[in-house]
Design a protein around this motif. Structure first.
Motif, PDB file in Angstrom:
ATOM      1  N   GLU A  62       0.823  -1.209   0.000  1.00 25.52           N
ATOM      2  CA  GLU A  62       0.000   0.000   0.000  1.00 25.52           C
ATOM      3  C   GLU A  62       0.855   1.257   0.000  1.00 25.52           C
ATOM      4  N   ASN A  63       2.032   1.231   0.647  1.00 27.83           N
ATOM      5  CA  ASN A  63       2.932   2.387   0.575  1.00 27.83           C
ATOM      6  C   ASN A  63       3.205   2.754  -0.879  1.00 27.83           C
ATOM      7  N   LEU A  64       3.500   1.761  -1.690  1.00 27.91           N
ATOM      8  CA  LEU A  64       3.829   2.010  -3.091  1.00 27.91           C
ATOM      9  C   LEU A  64       2.582   2.407  -3.885  1.00 27.91           C
ATOM     10  N   LEU A  65       1.539   1.603  -3.821  1.00 31.42           N
ATOM     11  CA  LEU A  65       0.324   1.880  -4.589  1.00 31.42           C
ATOM     12  C   LEU A  65      -0.300   3.217  -4.187  1.00 31.42           C
ATOM     13  N   PHE A  66      -0.450   3.449  -2.893  1.00 33.21           N
ATOM     14  CA  PHE A  66      -1.095   4.676  -2.431  1.00 33.21           C
ATOM     15  C   PHE A  66      -0.230   5.907  -2.723  1.00 33.21           C
ATOM     16  N   SER A  67       1.089   5.750  -2.732  1.00 31.43           N
ATOM     17  CA  SER A  67       1.961   6.874  -3.080  1.00 31.43           C
ATOM     18  C   SER A  67       1.793   7.252  -4.551  1.00 31.43           C
ATOM     19  N   ILE A  68       1.579   6.264  -5.394  1.00 33.13           N
ATOM     20  CA  ILE A  68       1.300   6.535  -6.807  1.00 33.13           C
ATOM     21  C   ILE A  68       0.004   7.341  -6.915  1.00 33.13           C
ATOM     22  N   CYS A  69      -1.009   6.928  -6.160  1.00 40.15           N
ATOM     23  CA  CYS A  69      -2.282   7.656  -6.166  1.00 40.15           C
ATOM     24  C   CYS A  69      -2.119   9.063  -5.603  1.00 40.15           C
ATOM     25  N   ARG A  70      -1.347   9.191  -4.540  1.00 45.45           N
ATOM     26  CA  ARG A  70      -1.137  10.509  -3.937  1.00 45.45           C
ATOM     27  C   ARG A  70      -0.423  11.433  -4.913  1.00 45.45           C
ATOM     28  N   PHE A  71       0.542  10.893  -5.643  1.00 49.17           N
ATOM     29  CA  PHE A  71       1.239  11.661  -6.675  1.00 49.17           C
ATOM     30  C   PHE A  71       0.232  12.192  -7.691  1.00 49.17           C
ATOM     31  N   LYS A  72      -0.680  11.309  -8.118  1.00 51.85           N
ATOM     32  CA  LYS A  72      -1.708  11.712  -9.093  1.00 51.85           C
ATOM     33  C   LYS A  72      -2.630  12.777  -8.514  1.00 51.85           C
ATOM     34  N   GLU A  73      -2.994  12.656  -7.241  1.00 52.16           N
ATOM     35  CA  GLU A  73      -3.836  13.666  -6.598  1.00 52.16           C
ATOM     36  C   GLU A  73      -3.189  15.046  -6.659  1.00 52.16           C
ATOM     37  N   VAL A  74      -1.892  15.090  -6.388  1.00 52.70           N
ATOM     38  CA  VAL A  74      -1.177  16.358  -6.276  1.00 52.70           C
ATOM     39  C   VAL A  74      -0.818  16.938  -7.643  1.00 52.70           C
ATOM     40  N   THR A  75      -0.380  16.091  -8.569  1.00 45.84           N
ATOM     41  CA  THR A  75       0.149  16.599  -9.847  1.00 45.84           C
ATOM     42  C   THR A  75      -0.833  16.497 -11.010  1.00 45.84           C
ATOM     43  N   GLY A  76      -1.835  15.637 -10.882  1.00 51.50           N
ATOM     44  CA  GLY A  76      -2.777  15.446 -11.981  1.00 51.50           C
ATOM     45  C   GLY A  76      -2.350  14.380 -12.968  1.00 51.50           C
TER      46      GLY A  76
END
Length: 197
Positions: A62-76
């Motif tokens: 989840e650290n890896l998967l959720f960080s990918i999602c968080r990146f998308k939230e912030v950068t689009g």
């Protein structure tokens, strides 16, 4: 220091409220506060301003998967490259298990391992053995961390405040992956990064 090398990068500290005894404090925000308290930000850089927290992950997958999602939230958009910085004994788990389970291109994944000095009481041999028995082996059988009882219970125990990640709303194109349980690997062609080389 790694984030200072690329002024376009985003540093994500990941980890949820995993310990009841510490109260409702996330691992991700704790890492950020430690970096502030110890003034670990590279001099003459804007790394601190390019740092966010991911506050729902309960395990390394989840650290890896959720960080990918968080990146998308912030950068689009999704990241072009991922660099994970963690203990050296976790490298195999992240690089060959988690990144593969997510269909992440090997050429776009880097792992930087480090270990605390022995003077801190850190025992690399014991940690490596514990990694093999308690993390690597379970994820070999259960790449998404939700199919086997041992990893199901681990996630449940590491979510004492019953938090629900928001990522199916903020990363709707990953909704199916976020709920996927395997044990077969998810279909790569369905991933947003399927065409990255």
């Amino acid at each position: 220091a790694e984030a200072a090398k690329d002024s376009e990068s985003l540093l994500v500290f990941s980890g949820g409220e995993t310990r009841a005894v510490t109260g409702p404090f996330t691992e991700g925000s704790s890492y950020f506060r430690v970096a502030d308290a110890m003034d670990l930000w590279p001099a003459d850089s804007n790394v601190r301003a390019r740092t966010v927290t991911e506050e729902f992950a309960t395990d390394s997958f989840e650290n890896l998967l959720f960080s990918i999602c968080r990146f998308k939230e912030v950068t689009g958009s999704y990241p072009a490259k991922i660099t994970v910085v963690s203990f050296s004994f976790k490298q195999q788990r992240f690089q060959t298990m988690h990144a593969s389970a997510l269909g992440w291109p090997a050429k776009r994944f880097e792992y930087i391992g480090f270990d605390p000095p022995a003077s801190t009481g850190f025992d690399l041999a014991a940690s490596t053995q514990g990694e093999l028995q308690n993390a690597a082996k379970p994820f070999e059988q259960d790449p998404y961390g939700c199919h086997t009882p041992v990893l199901q219970e681990k996630r449940k125990a590491r979510n004492p405040f019953s938090r629900t990640p928001p990522y199916e709303l903020t990363c709707p194109d990953l909704k199916e992956l976020l709920h996927y349980c395997g044990p077969e690997l998810y279909q790569k062609q369905k991933l947003p990064w399927a065409n990255m080389e």
